[in-house]
Scaffold this motif. Sequence first.
Motif, mmCIF file in Angstrom:
data_model
loop_
_atom_site.group_PDB
_atom_site.id
_atom_site.type_symbol
_atom_site.label_atom_id
_atom_site.label_comp_id
_atom_site.label_asym_id
_atom_site.label_seq_id
_atom_site.Cartn_x
_atom_site.Cartn_y
_atom_site.Cartn_z
ATOM 1 N N ARG A 34 -1.033 -1.677 -6.434
ATOM 2 C CA ARG A 34 -0.886 -2.225 -7.812
ATOM 3 C C ARG A 34 -0.322 -3.634 -7.943
ATOM 4 N N ASP A 37 5.232 0.569 -5.141
ATOM 5 C CA ASP A 37 4.937 -0.418 -6.270
ATOM 6 C C ASP A 37 6.351 -1.190 -6.736
ATOM 7 N N GLY A 60 0.822 -1.414 -0.063
ATOM 8 C CA GLY A 60 -0.036 -0.078 0.033
ATOM 9 C C GLY A 60 0.854 1.357 -0.003
ATOM 10 N N GLN A 61 2.274 1.026 0.124
ATOM 11 C CA GLN A 61 3.002 2.328 0.200
ATOM 12 C C GLN A 61 4.133 2.309 -1.095
ATOM 13 N N TYR A 86 -5.167 1.404 3.226
ATOM 14 C CA TYR A 86 -4.378 2.155 2.129
ATOM 15 C C TYR A 86 -4.346 0.968 0.514
ATOM 16 N N ASN A 94 -4.192 2.053 -2.951
ATOM 17 C CA ASN A 94 -3.198 2.344 -3.685
ATOM 18 C C ASN A 94 -2.172 1.311 -4.115
#
Length: 673
Positions: A605, A551, A548-549, A600, A603
């Motif tokens: 990916r 990629d 969530g922070q 989160y 976010n």
Amino acid sequence: MHLNPLNFYRAGLLAVGLFFCGAGLALAQSPSAGTKTLQLEDHLDLISVSNPQLSPDGKELIYTRGWVDKVNDSRKSELYIMDADGSRNRFFAKGSSPLWSPDGKKVAFLAAGEPSGSQIFIKHRDLEGQTQLTRLERSPSSMVWSPDGKHIAFTMLVPNAEALSIKLPARPKGAKWLEGPRVIDKLTYRRDRVGFLEDGYTQIFIVPTDGGRPRQMTTGPYNHGSLSWTPDSKEILFSSYREENAEYAYRQSEIYAVKVEDQSVRQLTKRNGIDRSPLVSPNGKLVAYVGYDWTDDTYIENRLYVMDIDGGSPRELAVDFDRSPSDLMWAPDNSGVYFNADYNGTRNLYFAPLRGGHRAITSGNHMLTVGSISQDGLAAAVMTDFYRPAELYTFRLNNPKLTPLTAFNSSLLTDVQLGEVKEINYTSTDELAVQGWLVHPPNFDPAKKYPMILVIHGGPHGMYNVGFNFTWQHHAAEGYLVLYTNPRGSSGYGSAFGNAIKNAYPGKDYDDLMKGVDEALKLGYVDERNLFVYGGSGGGVLTSWIVGQTDRFAAASVNFPVTNWLSFVGTTDGVSWYKNFAKFPWEDPSEHLQRSPLMYVGNVRTPTMLMCGEEDLRTPIAQTEEYYQALKMLEVPTVMIRFRNEFHGTGSVPSNYLRTQLYLYAWFDQYKR
């Protein structure tokens, strides 16, 4: 994730950047050359050893030997006995938890018996056959011989009457009515790997070793444990908290003694905090124990104490040792206390003399766990390092050179080339020194680029260490570099390091992990296009936080995680996690939400797999389901693997361990670039 605060400390790790061979730590021996690589099925042939117990005369050693029953898909344990020099190694009995009688002529142990469950058995050292000593409705535990050899003390659950009872009308003849509901009124009513707890309290009993009815020593709405006899066999010391509403007490316990003759109880300690694990000195004059003053820190190291047998003159030993002593053992001459302790990824034996200070008895880049010490100074231990699974060793306290007694796994690893393990140290946010290790694939070529897996431990107060790890070695055999570190919040580095995530988890521990990845990339042989990450329990929390922070990872596996603290704290198998937030969620839910990876998920990916046991009570599978549903709604590539017959974790059943690794490789292979 036991989700339980433990320790980490900076000592000796103040280096800037990445380097090998950390301060004060020796290089482990290099892996032997071989023509084969480790195969996943080799895991089923690993032999484990544990709990080595020397006979009182120091001439023999009994221990537990574990193995995998491939036919019945289960793990089994048996007792073996050998001479103290390793000769005449032979089967002793089916069972576990062996304890020598004070005269060394008999061994008590636990094994399956009648009417059901585990029971206490006694077997003579040199005779065939064994005697079932107890026939209890519930299984005993925590056995301790009385010094005169006449009794064995143990603990056992004593059930309460049902909190709320009703009487149904008479059933019609032949009627098959549904079994009644479970009536619950206790604060803690279930435990992972156990299930729903029977309503009751753990009490202390004694049973004559020549046979007879067990006699209950304690009563009341309190749990009792950590038993230690006085040398005259007249009293049993124990840990408990015998106060009103004890089930609501947080970080409170005291040490008591119960008199065998009349079951009268006296209290030895009295403070706001923890006092536990009493051990009476051989001369009966002193009591060693561990504990600490009450704190709301999420993690604090245990301290080592000693007091007079009447509870007077309590004082701290090893005052400057900011690690948690465990497995206390008195010196035969009453001069001090030996103990095992984790320290910066290692474990060794230490000694705290009564006159003050402490010293290391053993040293080395290994995990050494001493099980017993004989009267003449012989110590029996289990040891493992990067390239050697756990085996039995002995050494003399005055000359701690390890003598190997077993080599059960040597044939399994013959001609197998393991991955070389390198220690790394680096500086993270707040100039915090962090320690970790990098496993290279066999036949490693620094001119090539390799995919790398970041593995994250649970707890969060846990500690990765220098012991042999089959899983990581198999990752390496599959062609991966493996990075594992001890970020802030980890245990084994002191109270301050462990408490660095107080009300801030996940948080800067994320920075510590990402900084470790950055430092590994500087080495030049990590393929930054093929970075992967996974972790279980507390590691699952951090893995779901990571995706969530950032990629930067090609794929991730979130294993038995917490993803929503708001729904977790009231559904896990205990209530202590309410204490890991500044406020209760009904007072202010903002902190629970801010620290939840689910918040989160928008976010994410990164292709993210989830794995969890369907019977998990520690991080209930609903935590996995919440995250899975969110990923599916967002059309992020995901799959949920639900393991049957598993509580917390996915590998207690041998075949499930194999499945865990194979699903991991299948997921990562699908997203390699």
